[in-house]
Write an enzyme that holds these catalytic residues in place. Structure first.
Site, PDB file in Angstrom:
ATOM      1  N   SER A  74       0.847  -1.205   0.000  1.00 21.01           N
ATOM      2  CA  SER A  74       0.000   0.000   0.000  1.00 21.01           C
ATOM      3  C   SER A  74       0.875   1.244   0.000  1.00 21.01           C
ATOM      4  CB  SER A  74      -0.878   0.001   1.262  1.00 21.01           C
ATOM      5  OG  SER A  74      -1.530   1.247   1.413  1.00 21.01           O
ATOM      6  N   TYR A 132      -1.370  -1.205  10.544  1.00 24.91           N
ATOM      7  CA  TYR A 132      -1.598  -1.455   9.109  1.00 24.91           C
ATOM      8  C   TYR A 132      -0.387  -1.041   8.267  1.00 24.91           C
ATOM      9  CZ  TYR A 132      -3.785  -0.971   4.484  1.00 24.91           C
ATOM     10  OH  TYR A 132      -4.057  -1.027   3.139  1.00 24.91           O
TER      11      TYR A 132
END
Ligand SMILES: NC(=O)c1ccc[n+]([C@@H]2O[C@H](COP(=O)([O-])OP(=O)(O)OC[C@H]3O[C@@H](n4cnc5c(N)ncnc54)[C@H](O)[C@@H]3O)[C@@H](O)[C@H]2O)c1
Length: 262
Positions: free
Chosen positions: A138, A151
């Site tokens: 990401s 995350y």
């Protein structure tokens, strides 16, 4: 894309918007697709919509027995495994307030689950002469975002994991790459904005050069490319599918030097 037809793909997290787009794109390119997810209703729906050559297998990727069962069942149905898309994720994250259990849960899905899936698929890929793995990293892997620790750390680990996997599996004909999407139209955005794509694009515009969020299909296209024979010399790479997010600096798309003369 060449080299996808009749391949067998497992897509973890395939029950949600981005995962469903990846499953659909691989299916459209001729692959047989297994959707491996904890979301039974969503997974069944995606598989049913795709029709022949797609099936859902309820799989919790934090459970090794369920991973083994998923891969064995895939091989039983479709005869092997060629492609693995590690897309399932956990957004559990309370920044510094996160507990050890939160950390363990987050990393268990985002990092260890991907490793265990790859480990279980590997012998079947070897038996077919090789394969391809696409991990989901990401934009969050490389920048600090307020209140988020678990995350982004997991996604940074995935980018490194991709290089390690690529190194050790290259000799077996297994290519391993990752994609790093920017903001992509997805379940969370759909829920938070009550389906308001225009609002989502407006919020995302200042930090994406292309001035909008990505479509799930745009991420899926990159995944299909990395799985295809067009990507035959690409391994250990991370492909940004982020509308220019990661190429943009803190000045964003605004002329900064003129501010000095104001
Ligand atoms: N949405 C974005 O803007 C964005 C941006 C960058 C990267 N990504 C990445 O794209 C991927 C998809 O993101 P999303 O926003 O669509 O996520 P999402 O939360 O909508 O979907 C995640 C899927 O994973 C499944 N899942 C969760 N835990 C699981 C487990 N233990 N076992 C099996 N399945 C499990 C969920 O049921 C769900 O279907 C993720 O890897 C995410 O990190 C998303």
């Amino acid at each position: 894309m060449n080299g996808i037809k009749d391949k067998v793909a497992i897509v973890t997290g395939g029950a949600t918007i981005i995962g469903a787009a990846v499953a659909a794109s691989l299916h459209a390119a001729g692959a047989r697709v297994v959707i491996a997810d904890i979301d039974r209703d969503g997974g069944e729906r995606v598989a049913k919509d795709l029709g022949e050559g797609a099936r859902f297998i309820a799989t919790d990727i934090t459970d090794d027995a369920q991973i083994e069962q998923c891969v064995a069942s895939t091989v039983e149905t479709y005869g092997g495994v060629d492609l693995l898309i590690n897309l399932a994720c956990s957004y559990v994250d309370d920044g510094i307030e996160s507990t050890r259990d939160d950390w363990n849960q987050s990393l268990s899905v985002n990092v260890v689950g991907a490793v265990m899936m790859a480990k279980a698929c590997r012998p079947h890929m070897v038996a077919r002469g090789g394969g391809a793995i696409v991990n989901f990293s990401s934009i969050s892997a490389k920048v600090a975002q307020t209140g988020r620790w678990l995350y982004p750390v997991g996604k940074a680990a995935v980018a490194q994991l991709t290089r390690n996997m690529a190194m050790d599996l290259a000799g077996e004909g297994i290519r391993v790459n990752s994609v790093s999407p920017g903001w992509t139209w997805s379940r969370v955005m759909d829920e938070l904005t009550q389906g308001n794509r225009a609002k989502t694009d407006k919020v995302a515009a200042p930090f994406h050069m292309l001035g909008r969020v990505g479509d799930p299909e745009e991420v899926a296209n990159a995944v299909v490319f990395l799985c295809s024979s067009q990507a035959s010399f690409i391994t250990g790479a991370d492909l940004a599918v982020d509308g220019g997010y990661s190429a943009m600096g803190p000045e964003q798309g605004v002329p900064a030097i003129p501010l000095l003369a104001q």
